[in-house]
Design an enzyme around this catalytic site. Structure first.
Site, PDB file in Angstrom:
ATOM      1  CB  SER A  47      -0.672  -0.184   0.865  1.00  0.00           C
ATOM      2  OG  SER A  47      -0.169  -0.738   2.441  1.00  0.00           O
ATOM      3  CD  GLU A  48       0.096   4.280   1.170  1.00  0.00           C
ATOM      4  OE1 GLU A  48      -0.653   5.321   1.086  1.00  0.00           O
ATOM      5  OE2 GLU A  48       0.306   2.967   2.000  1.00  0.00           O
ATOM      6  CB  THR A  49       7.336   1.689  -1.514  1.00  0.00           C
ATOM      7  OG1 THR A  49       6.927   1.121  -2.296  1.00  0.00           O
ATOM      8  CG2 THR A  49       8.314   2.113  -1.331  1.00  0.00           C
ATOM      9  CG  HIS A  76       1.475   1.297   6.819  1.00  0.00           C
ATOM     10  ND1 HIS A  76       0.543   2.091   5.699  1.00  0.00           N
ATOM     11  CD2 HIS A  76       1.925   0.418   6.262  1.00  0.00           C
ATOM     12  CE1 HIS A  76       1.382   1.588   4.967  1.00  0.00           C
ATOM     13  NE2 HIS A  76       1.895   0.185   5.026  1.00  0.00           N
TER      14      HIS A  76
END
Length: 263
Positions: A47-49, A76
Site C-alpha cells: 500500500s505504501e513505500t 504506517h
C-alpha cells in the site's frame, strides 16, 4: 554498474509478523527521479513505500508512494521508517523529525517497543451521504463526514466488520478514500479503510485516517486518550491522543524482510 538500494519491509501497528500493515522502507543517498520512485513502489506492490534520506541542511526527509501515486501523508510507513531508523540506520536515536509534504513529523521511541508519531489533525466536517456510497459499501451509514477521506459512521463494530464493498463503485466516488468507523467492543472505536482510487483496495492499518477519526471520536466520546482497532483481516492497534491541532498516534512494528533492490 547496477545500482543497489537497501530495502526493508516492516509490519507496522503490530508486534507480530504477518499482522498490522506491511510497508517498504527504502533509504536513499539522494533523491531518484520521481518515475523511478513510482516504479519501485509499483514493483513492491504494497500500500505504501517510504523513501527516506538525510540531508545535511534539512535533516531527515520522507516521501510516500502507493503503487499508483505519491501521497501527502502516510502513518504506517512513517512508523515503519522510524523503526528502521531506531533499529538499523541510526541506533541510539530515540526521537526523529521527518520533513514531509505535510510538514515536520516527529516520532518518539517509547517503552516496550512502542513509538509515538505526532501528526497534523484533520477534523472531518459533516456532509450529506454522497450519491452512490450506500450502493458501493452495501450498507447505509448513520452519518458521513469529510476531510481528505470520507468518514462513514456506523452504529456497531459488527456492521463495519461485515462490509464487503464494491471496489469499482468506491473508486468512482470523488474521495481519496472511504473510512467506515463505529464504536468498538474492546476499544473506543474501530475502522476500516478503502482507497481503490489510489491503488489500495483495503489498507490493513491506516495512520493517516486517524488524523480525522481521532478528532471525531474524541469529541463524540468526550475524552482525549483513545484506543483504536482497525478491523481489517490483518488488524492493527493504535494508541491515540487528541491534541487539538495535532494527534498522537502510537504503535509497534516488527521487521519482516531486509535486502537490496538492483536497478
Amino acid at each position: 554498474m547496477p545500482t543497489r538500494l537497501r530495502l526493508y519491509q516492516v509490519d507496522a501497528f503490530t508486534s507480530q509478523v504477518f499482522g498490522g500493515n506491511p510497508a517498504a522502507v527504502c533509504p536513499l543517498d539522494a533523491w531518484l527521479p520521481d518515475d523511478v520512485l513510482q516504479a519501485i513502489a509499483l514493483e513492491n506492490n504494497l500500500s505504501e513505500t517510504a523513501f527516506v534520506l538525510r540531508d545535511e541542511v534539512r535533516g531527515w526527509q520522507i516521501r510516500w508512494f502507493t503503487p499508483t501515486q505519491e501521497v501527502d501523508l502516510c502513518g504506517h510507513a512513517t512508523l515503519a521508517t522510524a523503526y528502521i531508523l531506531f533499529t538499523r540506520l541510526a541506533p541510539g536515536l530515540e526521537r526523529v523529525q521527518l520533513q514531509s509534504r505535510s510538514g515536520p513529523l516527529v516520532v518518539t521511541e517509547r517503552e516496550a517497543g512502542w513509538m509515538e508519531m505526532d501528526f497534523p489533525a484533520r477534523p472531518p466536517e459533516p456532509c450529506p451521504i454522497p450519491e452512490g456510497l450506500v450502493e458501493a459499501l452495501g450498507a447505509e451509514p448513520r452519518e458521513t463526514l469529510v476531510s481528505r477521506d470520507l468518514v462513514a459512521v456506523f452504529d456497531s463494530e459488527e456492521q463495519v466488520r461485515a462490509l464487503n464493498p464494491d471496489m469499482a463503485k468506491l473508486a468512482a466516488l470523488e474521495f481519496f478514500a472511504v473510512a467506515p468507523t463505529a464504536p468498538g467492543t474492546q476499544s473506543d472505536f474501530v475502522s476500516r479503510f478503502f482507497a481503490p482510487r489510489v491503488g489500495v483496495p483495503e489498507d490493513p492499518v491506516t495512520g493517516s485516517a486517524h488524523c480525522s477519526l481521532v478528532p471525531y471520536w474524541a469529541q463524540r466520546l468526550g475524552k482525549s486518550q483513545l484506543l483504536a482497532h482497525q478491523v481489517s483481516h490483518r488488524g492493527g492497534v493504535l494508541q491515540c491522543e487528541d491534541r487539538g491541532e495535532r494527534v498522537g498516534l502510537a504503535g509497534q512494528a516488527v521487521l519482516y524482510l531486509e535486502g537490496h533492490i538492483t536497478l
